[in-house]
Design a protein around this motif. Structure first.
Motif, PDB file in Angstrom:
ATOM      1  N   THR A   1       0.774  -1.258   0.002  1.00  0.00           N
ATOM      2  CA  THR A   1      -0.030   0.122  -0.021  1.00  0.00           C
ATOM      3  C   THR A   1       0.907   1.214  -0.009  1.00  0.00           C
ATOM      4  O   THR A   1       1.849   1.214   0.223  1.00  0.00           O
ATOM      5  N   SER A   2       0.098   2.343  -0.209  1.00  0.00           N
ATOM      6  CA  SER A   2       1.024   3.605  -0.049  1.00  0.00           C
ATOM      7  C   SER A   2       1.541   4.045   1.159  1.00  0.00           C
ATOM      8  O   SER A   2       2.774   4.424   1.532  1.00  0.00           O
ATOM      9  N   ASN A   3       0.949   3.610   2.289  1.00  0.00           N
ATOM     10  CA  ASN A   3       1.388   3.578   3.597  1.00  0.00           C
ATOM     11  C   ASN A   3       2.656   2.784   3.857  1.00  0.00           C
ATOM     12  O   ASN A   3       3.475   3.050   4.522  1.00  0.00           O
ATOM     13  N   GLY A   4       2.797   1.623   3.258  1.00  0.00           N
ATOM     14  CA  GLY A   4       4.091   0.768   3.352  1.00  0.00           C
ATOM     15  C   GLY A   4       5.112   1.384   2.575  1.00  0.00           C
ATOM     16  O   GLY A   4       6.147   1.451   2.691  1.00  0.00           O
ATOM     17  N   MET A   5       4.767   2.232   1.310  1.00  0.00           N
ATOM     18  CA  MET A   5       5.865   2.681   0.623  1.00  0.00           C
ATOM     19  C   MET A   5       6.409   3.716   1.422  1.00  0.00           C
ATOM     20  O   MET A   5       7.514   4.164   1.156  1.00  0.00           O
ATOM     21  N   LYS A   6       5.732   4.472   2.148  1.00  0.00           N
ATOM     22  CA  LYS A   6       6.378   5.428   3.127  1.00  0.00           C
ATOM     23  C   LYS A   6       7.527   5.314   4.002  1.00  0.00           C
ATOM     24  O   LYS A   6       8.240   6.036   4.228  1.00  0.00           O
ATOM     25  N   HIS A   7       7.547   3.945   4.192  1.00  0.00           N
ATOM     26  CA  HIS A   7       8.578   3.520   4.972  1.00  0.00           C
ATOM     27  C   HIS A   7       9.839   3.739   4.289  1.00  0.00           C
ATOM     28  O   HIS A   7      10.814   3.834   4.938  1.00  0.00           O
TER      29      HIS A   7
ATOM     30  N   LYS B   1      20.273   6.725  -5.333  1.00  0.00           N
ATOM     31  CA  LYS B   1      19.949   6.290  -6.439  1.00  0.00           C
ATOM     32  C   LYS B   1      18.350   5.360  -6.083  1.00  0.00           C
ATOM     33  O   LYS B   1      18.400   4.697  -5.313  1.00  0.00           O
ATOM     34  N   LEU B   2      17.326   5.723  -6.647  1.00  0.00           N
ATOM     35  CA  LEU B   2      15.995   5.239  -6.423  1.00  0.00           C
ATOM     36  C   LEU B   2      15.109   5.134  -7.521  1.00  0.00           C
ATOM     37  O   LEU B   2      14.774   6.031  -8.350  1.00  0.00           O
ATOM     38  N   ASP B   3      14.906   3.776  -8.025  1.00  0.00           N
ATOM     39  CA  ASP B   3      14.218   3.556  -9.261  1.00  0.00           C
ATOM     40  C   ASP B   3      12.982   2.775  -8.481  1.00  0.00           C
ATOM     41  O   ASP B   3      13.098   1.806  -8.367  1.00  0.00           O
TER      42      ASP B   3
ATOM     43  N   LYS C   1       6.151  12.804  -1.697  1.00  0.00           N
ATOM     44  CA  LYS C   1       6.263  13.947  -0.532  1.00  0.00           C
ATOM     45  C   LYS C   1       7.111  13.627   0.448  1.00  0.00           C
ATOM     46  O   LYS C   1       8.062  14.121   0.994  1.00  0.00           O
ATOM     47  N   GLU C   2       6.704  12.332   1.051  1.00  0.00           N
ATOM     48  CA  GLU C   2       7.542  11.847   2.066  1.00  0.00           C
ATOM     49  C   GLU C   2       9.024  11.455   1.625  1.00  0.00           C
ATOM     50  O   GLU C   2      10.007  11.901   2.508  1.00  0.00           O
ATOM     51  N   ILE C   3       9.083  10.860   0.756  1.00  0.00           N
ATOM     52  CA  ILE C   3      10.599  10.610   0.065  1.00  0.00           C
ATOM     53  C   ILE C   3      11.384  11.853  -0.024  1.00  0.00           C
ATOM     54  O   ILE C   3      12.349  11.873   0.383  1.00  0.00           O
ATOM     55  N   ALA C   4      10.838  12.943  -0.716  1.00  0.00           N
ATOM     56  CA  ALA C   4      11.531  14.090  -1.044  1.00  0.00           C
ATOM     57  C   ALA C   4      11.722  14.751   0.029  1.00  0.00           C
ATOM     58  O   ALA C   4      12.786  15.480   0.271  1.00  0.00           O
ATOM     59  N   GLY C   5      11.112  14.729   1.073  1.00  0.00           N
ATOM     60  CA  GLY C   5      11.067  15.507   2.269  1.00  0.00           C
ATOM     61  C   GLY C   5      12.358  14.881   3.323  1.00  0.00           C
ATOM     62  O   GLY C   5      13.017  15.548   3.943  1.00  0.00           O
ATOM     63  N   ASN C   6      12.661  13.755   3.244  1.00  0.00           N
ATOM     64  CA  ASN C   6      13.575  12.934   3.950  1.00  0.00           C
ATOM     65  C   ASN C   6      14.867  12.447   3.436  1.00  0.00           C
ATOM     66  O   ASN C   6      15.999  12.458   3.837  1.00  0.00           O
ATOM     67  N   CYS C   7      14.700  11.969   1.973  1.00  0.00           N
ATOM     68  CA  CYS C   7      15.830  11.471   1.200  1.00  0.00           C
ATOM     69  C   CYS C   7      16.474  12.631   0.483  1.00  0.00           C
ATOM     70  O   CYS C   7      16.481  12.572  -0.733  1.00  0.00           O
TER      71      CYS C   7
ATOM     72  N   HIS D   1       1.266   6.584 -11.025  1.00  0.00           N
ATOM     73  CA  HIS D   1       0.250   7.683 -10.824  1.00  0.00           C
ATOM     74  C   HIS D   1       0.423   8.725 -10.162  1.00  0.00           C
ATOM     75  O   HIS D   1       0.049   9.055  -9.261  1.00  0.00           O
ATOM     76  N   LEU D   2       1.182   9.525 -10.740  1.00  0.00           N
ATOM     77  CA  LEU D   2       1.611  10.825 -10.030  1.00  0.00           C
ATOM     78  C   LEU D   2       0.917  12.074 -10.756  1.00  0.00           C
ATOM     79  O   LEU D   2       0.836  12.059 -12.108  1.00  0.00           O
ATOM     80  N   THR D   3       0.769  13.029  -9.984  1.00  0.00           N
ATOM     81  CA  THR D   3       0.257  14.170 -10.467  1.00  0.00           C
ATOM     82  C   THR D   3       1.382  15.604 -10.414  1.00  0.00           C
ATOM     83  O   THR D   3       2.307  15.219 -10.048  1.00  0.00           O
ATOM     84  N   GLU D   4       0.667  16.478 -10.975  1.00  0.00           N
ATOM     85  CA  GLU D   4       1.592  17.699 -10.749  1.00  0.00           C
ATOM     86  C   GLU D   4       2.076  18.093  -9.217  1.00  0.00           C
ATOM     87  O   GLU D   4       3.178  18.637  -9.142  1.00  0.00           O
ATOM     88  N   ARG D   5       1.193  17.608  -8.174  1.00  0.00           N
ATOM     89  CA  ARG D   5       1.601  17.954  -6.786  1.00  0.00           C
ATOM     90  C   ARG D   5       2.800  17.075  -6.605  1.00  0.00           C
ATOM     91  O   ARG D   5       3.736  17.340  -5.621  1.00  0.00           O
ATOM     92  N   GLY D   6       2.699  15.922  -7.038  1.00  0.00           N
ATOM     93  CA  GLY D   6       4.168  14.698  -6.596  1.00  0.00           C
ATOM     94  C   GLY D   6       5.056  15.472  -7.165  1.00  0.00           C
ATOM     95  O   GLY D   6       6.382  15.237  -6.728  1.00  0.00           O
ATOM     96  N   ILE D   7       4.990  15.857  -8.656  1.00  0.00           N
ATOM     97  CA  ILE D   7       6.220  16.708  -9.255  1.00  0.00           C
ATOM     98  C   ILE D   7       6.755  17.464  -8.672  1.00  0.00           C
ATOM     99  O   ILE D   7       8.109  17.916  -8.521  1.00  0.00           O
ATOM    100  N   SER D   8       6.036  18.361  -8.002  1.00  0.00           N
ATOM    101  CA  SER D   8       6.359  19.809  -7.451  1.00  0.00           C
ATOM    102  C   SER D   8       7.341  19.539  -6.300  1.00  0.00           C
ATOM    103  O   SER D   8       8.332  20.245  -5.927  1.00  0.00           O
ATOM    104  N   GLU D   9       7.128  18.280  -5.608  1.00  0.00           N
ATOM    105  CA  GLU D   9       7.786  17.960  -4.365  1.00  0.00           C
ATOM    106  C   GLU D   9       9.200  17.589  -4.782  1.00  0.00           C
ATOM    107  O   GLU D   9      10.240  17.709  -3.829  1.00  0.00           O
ATOM    108  N   LEU D  10       9.491  17.070  -5.976  1.00  0.00           N
ATOM    109  CA  LEU D  10      11.124  16.996  -6.362  1.00  0.00           C
ATOM    110  C   LEU D  10      11.895  18.217  -6.089  1.00  0.00           C
ATOM    111  O   LEU D  10      13.191  18.014  -6.119  1.00  0.00           O
ATOM    112  N   SER D  11      11.392  19.330  -6.042  1.00  0.00           N
ATOM    113  CA  SER D  11      12.394  20.787  -6.024  1.00  0.00           C
ATOM    114  C   SER D  11      13.034  20.558  -4.337  1.00  0.00           C
ATOM    115  O   SER D  11      13.894  21.475  -4.498  1.00  0.00           O
ATOM    116  N   LYS D  12      12.502  19.573  -3.739  1.00  0.00           N
ATOM    117  CA  LYS D  12      12.999  19.644  -2.236  1.00  0.00           C
ATOM    118  C   LYS D  12      14.521  18.657  -2.609  1.00  0.00           C
ATOM    119  O   LYS D  12      15.237  18.813  -1.426  1.00  0.00           O
TER     120      LYS D  12
END
Length: 526
Positions: free
Chosen positions: A267-273, A282-284, A298-304, A316-327
């Motif tokens: 699930t997405s909650n598991g991915m947040k780990h 490197k993350l693929d 958002k979680e990955i960009a904020g911590n990694c 299934h990412l949207t513009e909101r997810g792409i905007s997090e990459l600026s971190k």
């Protein structure tokens, strides 16, 4: 004049006389030894047929062969007869009988054009001839599990192994456990379509590469402090608990977790780990449509914060997810193919970006790519195949690169229609811009010669290969462009493996226990 001619005549006669009495047979054995060491592996076998002396010297000259990649000479356009030798186990046995006791690294992936299923001979040969191996690559074979077990006793010193097994699932599982108990120095481990226990690996392990494997682990496995690379492609029996275990591998620097099956319990909650992997560079994470969401990004960009390479294709990412990459202030390589609905409005925020692959993002806008080109002075490559963009991108790129204060060259690869004359005109406006496109490269080659060599075929293929100039970065396979993340080739592989047509044809070939040539053969060759 007469004296000069006499001197020249005398010198000539002396040289001729010297040459006529000089023979390779006059060279001592140690000279022949050095000469033979410069021959190809295959030729060193052939020269033993010349005479008994050469046979003896050649056999004693293999002590320098500690790494073996191929038994064939490295020549182009090898004929059909010579190519058949790549499957000749008799030749392989002869080579390993001579250098096996010295070998530290054996790589047989070049010996086959495709995987050979049900292989039993090669592991037996290795078990009888190679005692000191540290690196073993058998990735071109799918080995019978019983034959694999015979090879385990000589694997004590292995630090790296690549292989695949064929047989009952439980037998394969037991064989891998026995291998890992024998090899306590293992650092690099690669296999596919097998059952793998994380608990079986020694603490020395540095790299896992598991393709289509069933992953098992205890509730509290070791954290693998030395592990820096983990590759899991199409893992089975994978769930949120598995992701939690991975998140405990704190020193992990490279993670590939691609194409998790739709029926898995991730699930997405598991991915947040994964956001706990602070040292990740490197993350693929391609091909996880159901679980990799904007919130996970958002979680990955904020911590990694150390991520340099990122592949988020087929999600299934949207513009909101792409905007997090600026971190991600260290991000230089971004692959985001086949992201439906992404227009690229926030790409300009990625100030450190050097390479962007946005192929098959059908909704991406030309103006957003233009803004990225204008603001990112270090941008080196843009690959936008299958995108609905126009030639305005090239116009903007020509002006932007001409104003650059650095020497960075921008390469743009596209597939929209544009005349060769127009391409040539744009390219010549900026020495820091190179443009590649389907059909355009071939047309330019024939119709235009004034493009300063920018349309050479080598450049075209370099652009298409998307080599990221980064160690251990996997480029996208061509099949992934067209195939959906749900595509599954395991059933095809296993069905093919069970067909009798893939039985080893070389089993009918007798392997002589005594590979030495008889005296009669040597005399006949003489």
């Amino acid at each position: 004049m007469a004296a000069r001619n006499k001197v020249e005549k005398i010198n000539t006669s002396v040289d001729t006389d010297y040459i006529s009495h000089t023979s390779i047979e006059q060279l001592p054995d140690f000279c022949l030894d050095r000469i033979f060491q410069n021959f190809s592996i295959y030729d060193r076998i052939r020269i033993e047929r010349v005479c008994k002396r050469w046979q003896h010297v050649s056999k004693d000259s293999w002590y320098t062969v500690t790494k073996l990649d191929s038994i064939l000479p490295h020549i182009e356009n090898i004929g059909r007869v010579e190519r058949s030798l790549t499957t000749d186990r008799y030749i392989l046995r002869q080579v390993l009988n001579r250098c096996g006791k010295y070998l530290l690294s054996l790589d047989l992936r070049k010996e086959e054009e495709s995987r050979r299923y049900g292989e039993v001979t090669v592991p037996v040969i290795i078990s009888e001839t190679c005692q000191k191996l540290q690196v073993l690559n058998l990735s071109c074979y799918v080995i019978e599990v019983k034959s694999f077990l015979r090879m385990i006793p000589v694997c004590e010193n292995l630090t790296k192994i690549l292989f695949a097994l064929l047989g009952d699932a439980q037998d394969c599982e037991d064989a891998i456990i026995k291998l890992l108990r024998k090899t306590r120095k293992m650092k690099h481990f690669w296999t596919h379509y097998a059952v793998v226990h994380f608990d079986s690996f020694p603490d020395s392990i540095e790299e896992f590469r598991l393709d289509g494997c069933t992953i098992k682990s205890s509730p509290n496995p070791t954290n693998f402090d030395n592990l820096h690379t983990l590759v899991l492609r199409k893992p089975k029996n994978f769930n949120d608990t598995s992701l939690e275990i991975i998140s405990g591998m704190s020193n992990l620097k490279s993670l590939k977790l691609s194409f998790i099956r739709s029926h898995s319990q991730v699930t997405s909650n598991g991915m947040k780990h994964l956001s706990n992997l602070k040292n990740l560079q490197k993350l693929d994470i391609r091909g996880n449509r159901q679980s990799f969401t904007d919130e996970v990004m958002k979680e990955i960009a904020g911590n990694c914060k150390q991520i340099v390479f990122l592949n988020i294709s087929h999600n299934h990412l949207t513009e909101r997810g792409i905007s997090e990459l600026s971190k991600l202030k260290e991000l230089r390589y971004l692959t985001m193919r086949n992201l439906t609905g992404v227009r690229g409005e926030n790409l300009w925020r990625l100030s450190t970006l050097e390479i962007l692959n946005c192929s098959y993002c059908y909704d991406i806008k030309t103006e957003n790519l233009c803004t990225l080109v204008e603001r990112s002075v270090d941008l080196k490559k843009i690959v936008c195949l299958g995108c609905n963009i126009n030639d305005n991108l090239l116009e903007v790129a020509a002006d932007a690169t001409a104003r650059r204060g650095n020497e960075t060259v921008l390469n743009i690869c596209f597939d929209f229609t544009m005349s060769p004359e127009k391409i040539a005109e744009i390219v010549n406006r900026s020495p820091k811009l190179r443009i590649y496109g389907y059909n355009i490269a071939l047309e330019i080659k024939h119709e235009s010669e004034n493009c300063d060599g920018r349309f050479k075929d080598d450049d075209w293929y370099d652009s298409m290969s998307m080599e990221y100039d980064m160690t251990d970065v996997d480029t996208d396979d061509a099949t992934d462009i067209e195939n959906d993340a749900e595509s599954d080739d395991e059933d095809l592989l296993m069905s093919v493996a069970n067909e009798s047509e893939y039985e080893d044809e070389s089993e009918n070939v007798e392997i002589s226990e005594n590979e030495d040539l008889s005296e009669n053969e040597i005399e006949s060759e003489e």
